[in-house]
Design an enzyme around this catalytic site. Structure first.
Site, PDB file in Angstrom:
ATOM      1  N   CYS A 180       0.827  -1.209   0.000  1.00 30.57           N
ATOM      2  CA  CYS A 180       0.000   0.000   0.000  1.00 30.57           C
ATOM      3  C   CYS A 180       0.863   1.263   0.000  1.00 30.57           C
ATOM      4  O   CYS A 180       1.506   1.568  -0.993  1.00 30.57           O
ATOM      5  CB  CYS A 180      -0.988  -0.045   1.149  1.00 30.57           C
ATOM      6  SG  CYS A 180      -2.446   1.003   0.885  1.00 30.57           S
ATOM      7  N   ARG A 199     -12.240   6.204  -3.803  1.00 31.12           N
ATOM      8  CA  ARG A 199     -11.430   5.365  -2.932  1.00 31.12           C
ATOM      9  C   ARG A 199     -11.762   3.907  -3.169  1.00 31.12           C
ATOM     10  O   ARG A 199     -12.931   3.536  -3.314  1.00 31.12           O
ATOM     11  CB  ARG A 199     -11.670   5.734  -1.467  1.00 31.12           C
ATOM     12  CG  ARG A 199     -10.660   5.109  -0.512  1.00 31.12           C
ATOM     13  CD  ARG A 199     -10.727   5.738   0.859  1.00 31.12           C
ATOM     14  NE  ARG A 199      -9.636   5.258   1.693  1.00 31.12           N
ATOM     15  CZ  ARG A 199      -8.421   5.791   1.722  1.00 31.12           C
ATOM     16  NH1 ARG A 199      -8.162   6.848   0.964  1.00 31.12           N
ATOM     17  NH2 ARG A 199      -7.468   5.299   2.488  1.00 31.12           N
ATOM     18  N   HIS A 219      -3.885  -5.719   1.925  1.00 28.12           N
ATOM     19  CA  HIS A 219      -3.787  -5.870   3.376  1.00 28.12           C
ATOM     20  C   HIS A 219      -4.459  -7.176   3.762  1.00 28.12           C
ATOM     21  O   HIS A 219      -4.939  -7.925   2.938  1.00 28.12           O
ATOM     22  CB  HIS A 219      -4.476  -4.706   4.092  1.00 28.12           C
ATOM     23  CG  HIS A 219      -3.822  -3.385   3.870  1.00 28.12           C
ATOM     24  ND1 HIS A 219      -2.556  -3.089   4.331  1.00 28.12           N
ATOM     25  CD2 HIS A 219      -4.259  -2.269   3.219  1.00 28.12           C
ATOM     26  CE1 HIS A 219      -2.241  -1.845   4.002  1.00 28.12           C
ATOM     27  NE2 HIS A 219      -3.249  -1.326   3.321  1.00 28.12           N
TER      28      HIS A 219
END
Length: 236
Positions: free
Chosen positions: A96, A130, A194
């Site tokens: 990330c 997002r 993640h």
């Protein structure tokens, strides 16, 4: 592994800046899967006030917010240890925010381009929306293939340069751009996953280990493989 030691040295970079989403779990599962095969390991926690040693075997970077990301990138560029390690053939997994800053450039919170560490030929900026939720992708066949899963939470959009290759092709989710997820170049891997990525995808942990120690004996299926299958089923 390093010529100076028989211990696999796992370097966890800047836990004080890049550990927002539990990505330290990547270091723990890497150590676990190595030690199950009789490979001795050592985890080095390198804080942002410390120099990054260039003699490690596997380097791990996690996610972080915008301001810690900028501080981490600035310190890594000034320090130079991570770049020297990558140049001598160490394996790197960057997640990330870490993925963005190991590239050539990334965007700040106003999408102004800032210089990255420059060990992965990617450029990252901010998308209009997002990306949040489960992501599923198919790993490049030359890396062993297979399907991976994770959780993404980022506004980044990443473009690969000519010397980087997509780590995987997206089946569900956004990743780099809605069609690819992550990138690799030599032994440097980057991803938006993640979860953390390695506990959810034991095959990625084994890929990093093979980069440093060569072929590995198989392990019997355990909770890692069960978690992997459970999360795939939940995402599709």
């Amino acid at each position: 592994m390093s010529d100076t030691s028989s211990v696999l040295r796992i370097v966890w970079i800047y836990p004080d800046l890049l550990s927002t989403y539990g990505d330290q779990g990547n270091a723990l599962i890497l150590r676990r899967r190595a030690e199950q095969r009789g490979i001795r390991t050592e985890i080095l926690h390198v804080h942002s006030s410390d120099p990054v040693p260039a003699e490690g075997d596997v380097y791990l970077l996690g996610g972080g917010e915008d301001r810690p990301q900028i501080l981490a990138a600035n310190r890594l560029r000034a320090d130079g240890g991570l770049k020297r390690a990558a140049e001598r053939g160490a394996a790197v997994l960057a997640v990330c925010a870490g993925y963005q800053i190991v590239g050539q450039s990334y965007g700040d919170d106003d999408d102004n381009p800032l210089p990255g560490v420059g060990i992965l030929d990617i450029h990252s900026g901010r998308g209009e929306t997002r990306a949040v939720g489960e992501i599923v992708a198919d790993v490049a066949p030359e890396l062993g293939g297979g399907r991976i899963t994770g959780f993404e939470n980022h506004q980044g959009r990443t473009t690969l340069g000519p010397t980087a290759t997509p780590l995987s092709r997206t089946v569900a989710g956004i990743g780099n751009d809605g069609s690819t997820e992550g990138a690799y170049q030599g032994q440097v891997l980057g991803t938006y996953l993640h979860g953390p990525a390695l506990p959810r995808n034991p095959q990625l942990a084994d890929l990093l280990l093979r980069m440093r120690v060569g072929e590995l004996p198989p392990l019997p299926p355990s909770w890692g493989e069960a978690l992997h299958e459970e999360r795939l089923a939940a995402a599709l």
